[in-house]
Design a protein around this motif. Structure first.
Motif, short mmCIF file in Angstrom:
data_model
loop_
_atom_site.label_atom_id
_atom_site.label_comp_id
_atom_site.label_asym_id
_atom_site.label_seq_id
_atom_site.Cartn_x
_atom_site.Cartn_y
_atom_site.Cartn_z
N THR A 1 -15.76 -24.50 22.45
CA THR A 1 -14.49 -24.82 21.98
C THR A 1 -13.44 -25.19 23.17
O THR A 1 -12.62 -26.05 22.96
CB THR A 1 -13.58 -23.31 21.59
N ASN A 2 -13.60 -24.53 24.36
CA ASN A 2 -12.49 -25.01 25.50
C ASN A 2 -12.93 -26.37 25.97
O ASN A 2 -12.15 -27.13 26.38
CB ASN A 2 -12.98 -23.76 26.50
N VAL B 1 -8.05 -26.94 29.63
CA VAL B 1 -9.49 -26.32 29.41
C VAL B 1 -9.29 -24.75 29.67
O VAL B 1 -9.41 -23.88 28.91
CB VAL B 1 -10.59 -26.49 30.36
N GLY B 2 -8.49 -24.30 30.77
CA GLY B 2 -8.42 -22.73 31.07
C GLY B 2 -9.70 -22.24 31.58
O GLY B 2 -11.00 -22.86 31.68
N GLY B 3 -9.81 -20.83 31.61
CA GLY B 3 -10.88 -20.30 32.07
C GLY B 3 -11.53 -20.83 33.15
O GLY B 3 -10.73 -21.30 33.98
N ALA C 1 -12.12 -18.20 16.77
CA ALA C 1 -12.91 -19.67 16.90
C ALA C 1 -14.43 -19.47 16.33
O ALA C 1 -14.89 -20.34 15.63
CB ALA C 1 -12.86 -20.19 18.43
N ASP D 1 -18.49 -15.17 26.37
CA ASP D 1 -17.32 -14.71 25.31
C ASP D 1 -16.94 -15.72 24.39
O ASP D 1 -16.12 -15.84 23.99
CB ASP D 1 -16.04 -14.24 26.22
N HIS E 1 -13.31 -8.69 26.80
CA HIS E 1 -13.39 -10.02 26.21
C HIS E 1 -14.62 -10.26 25.35
O HIS E 1 -15.20 -11.30 25.04
CB HIS E 1 -13.71 -11.27 27.42
N ASP F 1 -16.80 -19.18 23.82
CA ASP F 1 -15.80 -19.90 23.52
C ASP F 1 -15.94 -21.32 24.52
O ASP F 1 -15.15 -22.12 24.69
CB ASP F 1 -14.38 -19.31 24.12
N ARG G 1 -11.69 -28.91 23.61
CA ARG G 1 -10.27 -29.28 23.85
C ARG G 1 -10.08 -30.13 25.04
O ARG G 1 -9.36 -31.07 24.93
CB ARG G 1 -9.67 -27.81 23.84
N GLU H 1 -5.42 -19.39 25.82
CA GLU H 1 -6.21 -19.47 24.28
C GLU H 1 -7.05 -18.03 24.41
O GLU H 1 -6.94 -17.46 25.21
CB GLU H 1 -7.47 -20.69 24.50
N VAL H 2 -7.56 -17.82 23.03
CA VAL H 2 -8.14 -16.42 23.15
C VAL H 2 -9.23 -16.34 23.95
O VAL H 2 -10.24 -16.84 24.11
CB VAL H 2 -8.82 -16.24 21.58
N PHE H 3 -9.06 -15.30 24.97
CA PHE H 3 -10.01 -14.77 25.81
C PHE H 3 -10.34 -15.81 26.80
O PHE H 3 -11.34 -16.02 27.43
CB PHE H 3 -11.42 -14.27 25.19
N THR H 4 -9.23 -16.83 27.04
CA THR H 4 -9.38 -17.55 28.01
C THR H 4 -8.03 -17.77 28.94
O THR H 4 -7.08 -17.84 28.40
CB THR H 4 -9.36 -19.31 27.29
N SER H 5 -8.42 -17.97 30.26
CA SER H 5 -7.40 -17.62 31.02
C SER H 5 -6.42 -18.92 30.92
O SER H 5 -6.70 -20.09 30.46
CB SER H 5 -7.85 -18.00 32.47
N PRO H 6 -4.96 -18.85 31.09
CA PRO H 6 -3.85 -19.95 30.98
C PRO H 6 -4.39 -20.92 32.30
O PRO H 6 -5.25 -20.77 32.80
CB PRO H 6 -2.68 -19.27 31.29
N THR I 1 -13.67 -13.27 17.52
CA THR I 1 -12.85 -14.27 17.86
C THR I 1 -12.50 -15.25 16.73
O THR I 1 -13.45 -15.69 15.92
CB THR I 1 -13.40 -15.19 19.24
N ARG J 1 -18.64 -14.35 34.23
CA ARG J 1 -18.53 -13.27 32.98
C ARG J 1 -19.85 -12.69 32.70
O ARG J 1 -20.09 -11.74 32.57
CB ARG J 1 -17.62 -13.76 31.85
#
Lengths: 206, 330
Positions: A39-40, A75-77, B198, A34, B218, A36, A43, B76-81, B196, A167
């Motif tokens: 980006t993740n 980071v999340g995800g 980003a 997806d 997503h 990101d 961060r 974040e966008v399409f990212t789990s908390p 997205t 994913r």
């Protein structure tokens, strides 16, 4: 021997490398994920670099534990908990020693890789970060450079695989032909480690 | 791709500030990314906490309020908390009756919510979990991460939320939420990929004359690509995909959901076709919801979610609800 300063240089080096490669990681994540990953991680590792400046980390274990906690919190995800677990478990395995050997780090990272595999349920060949991490941790028993090469090769070798976790597994056969972004970022961690070791200042393993 | 934003980095925070200003009945913690109903914790009631990546609005924050969620955690966008968010939310809403985490089945969401559950329990908060995995487009096998959570998430929020509002204990609220998941199935199609903030460009390439069948929410591609189909053909394909998995013996809840960039004019026309197929297959709809509820940024397309609803579930569905995106009976 590797002291806390070496580990701090490794992690800040990794942060710099992730920052430089963020766009490539995101591009790899686009066709099968997806878009990101870069980006993740960027961060997360920025938060790692900041935390290392602000907090006391007297031992190698303290460095890795702090970095792992930062990644989980920022980071999340899936990447956050997985990379966070890798570093925290490796940190825990190093105990309270002020200095550790390359062999001890290899064993600790091996324990970290096992924890990541257990948490994510992934096995080698599933087209995940495990495909780079597992051979790299093993090769680290030989040398830093061998670990870097094993990780890079492991990442490249994910290209023909079909994803079975995360994913990318949703696109099924269409994941074939794309290099896995997680394996690629894992290879960057070991590239940063090899660069840190080559950089001297207590960073040599000889 | 042009977007109505300042910079990509602040998209989520900007939206939360705007949401706070629009909804004084919610407490929006912009810095820590938690949306809580202002009157929480509600004495004696189980509290529902959900969350996931941003970009699916109104899911989840738009469903915070009496009768649905007690709190939502936008990532974040399409990212789990991250676990810190869910822990903070759980602490804010727990009345002592416990907290139900409603988690969409994505690897990231599952890992982060599980870590949060562990931390919450260490702090003495009782936590149960409902995992939503309704997307029939993904084979549930050892070769995938399992089915994705999509449209049925709204059904779980509403029905389990109403059960919590009735004062039912945690285990019963969890059980009915799980029952909703077991009786639900969804299928989505995309006519265009989403962009997205980003990345700034479409997350996958979809030629103008083609559509993605079995798409996720997503921006991940679907399982099959075909030359563009009519609304009638898409309805046949989507409904039959769901009915291939879910064989309802009674009336169903139907959600015809827009992915974000499909006009309601098209969505209602699509709903008419969905109703036609369901009638042909002998399926009766007890309640219907048409609109943009579980979106995927600016993706064009739609999804169909069916849930075989028993009388209790229908009664809970009809119970009063007051949230930014869903409100009736109050």
């Amino acid at each position: 021997m590797l002291d806390a300063a070496f580990f701090r240089r490794w992690m800040t080096g990794a942060a710099a490398l992730i920052s430089r490669e963020a766009d490539r990681l995101t591009s790899l994540d686009s066709p099968i994920g997806d878009a990101d990953h870069g980006t993740n991680l960027h961060r997360g590792f920025s938060a790692v670099a900041t935390a290392l400046e602000q907090e006391e980390t007297p031992t190698p274990s303290a460095v890795l534990t702090l970095c792992g906690r930062q990644l989980i919190s920022t980071v999340g995800g899936a990447s956050g908990p997985l990379y966070g677990t890798l570093l925290r478990r490796a940190g825990k395995a190093l105990g309270e020693a002020p200095e550790v050997s390359r062999e001890e780090l290899a064993a600790a990272l091996g324990a970290g890789v096992q924890a990541v595999a257990a948490l994510g349920g992934a096995a080698p060949g599933d087209k995940t970060m495990i495909d780079a991490l597992a051979p790299a941790a093993e090769a680290l028993a030989t040398s830093f450079e061998a670990a870097r090469e094993a990780a890079e090769q492991g990442a490249v070798d994910t290209t023909p695989l079909q994803a079975r976790k995360g994913r990318a597994s949703y696109v099924g056969e269409r994941s074939i032909g794309h290099q896995d972004p997680g394996a690629t970022s894992s290879a960057l961690l070991f590239a940063a480690l090899a660069e840190t070791a080559a950089g001297g200042e207590g960073g040599s393993d000889e | 791709m042009k977007m109505l934003i300042n910079v990509a980095e602040t998209v989520v925070a900007d939206a939360l500030r705007g949401m706070a200003a629009a909804h004084p009945e919610l407490t929006v913690d912009v810095e820590n990314r938690v949306i809580v109903r202002r009157d929480a914790p509600v004495a004696g009631k189980v509290a529902l906490v959900s969350g996931g990546g941003s970009g699916h609005e109104p899911l989840h924050g738009g469903f915070v309020g009496p009768g649905m969620l007690a709190a939502a955690c936008p990532g974040e966008v399409f990212t789990s908390p991250v676990p810190d968010q869910m822990l903070r939310a759980a602490a804010a809403v727990d009345s002592g009756a416990g907290v139900l985490f409603v988690v969409k089945n994505y690897t990231g969401d599952v890992l982060n919510f599980d870590m949060a559950a562990e931390l919450a329990e260490e702090e003495g908060i009782q936590v149960a979990k409902v995992l939503v995995d309704d997307d029939v487009a993904v084979r549930d096998s050892t070769f995938t991460a399992g089915r994705r959570g999509t449209g049925a998430t709204l059904f779980v929020h509403k029905i389990a939320g109403a059960a919590a509002d009735e004062g039912r204990p945690l285990e019963q609220v969890r059980e009915i939420g799980h029952r909703v998941v077991e009786r639900s199935g969804s299928f989505g199609v995309a006519l265009s990929a989403c962009s997205t903030p980003a990345k700034g460009s479409p997350t996958f390439d979809l030629p103008p004359g083609e559509l993605e069948l079995g798409v996720g929410i997503h921006g991940e591609p679907g399982r099959e690509r075909r030359p563009m189909m009519t609304s009638r053909e898409i309805a046949d394909y989507a409904v039959d995909s769901v009915l291939g998995d879910l064989r309802p013996r009674g009336p169903v809840l139907l959600l015809v959901n827009g992915m974000g960039a499909t006009p309601l004019l098209e969505l209602y026309g699509f709903h008419a076709e969905v109703q036609r197929v369901l009638a042909e297959r002998g399926v009766v709809t007890a309640r219907v919801l048409v609109g943009n509820y579980v979106t995927s940024l600016d993706m064009a397309g739609a999804s169909v979610t069916l849930c075989e609803a028993d009388e209790e579930m229908l009664r809970l569905w009809d119970a009063p609800v007051r949230t930014p995106a869903l409100r009736w009976g109050v």
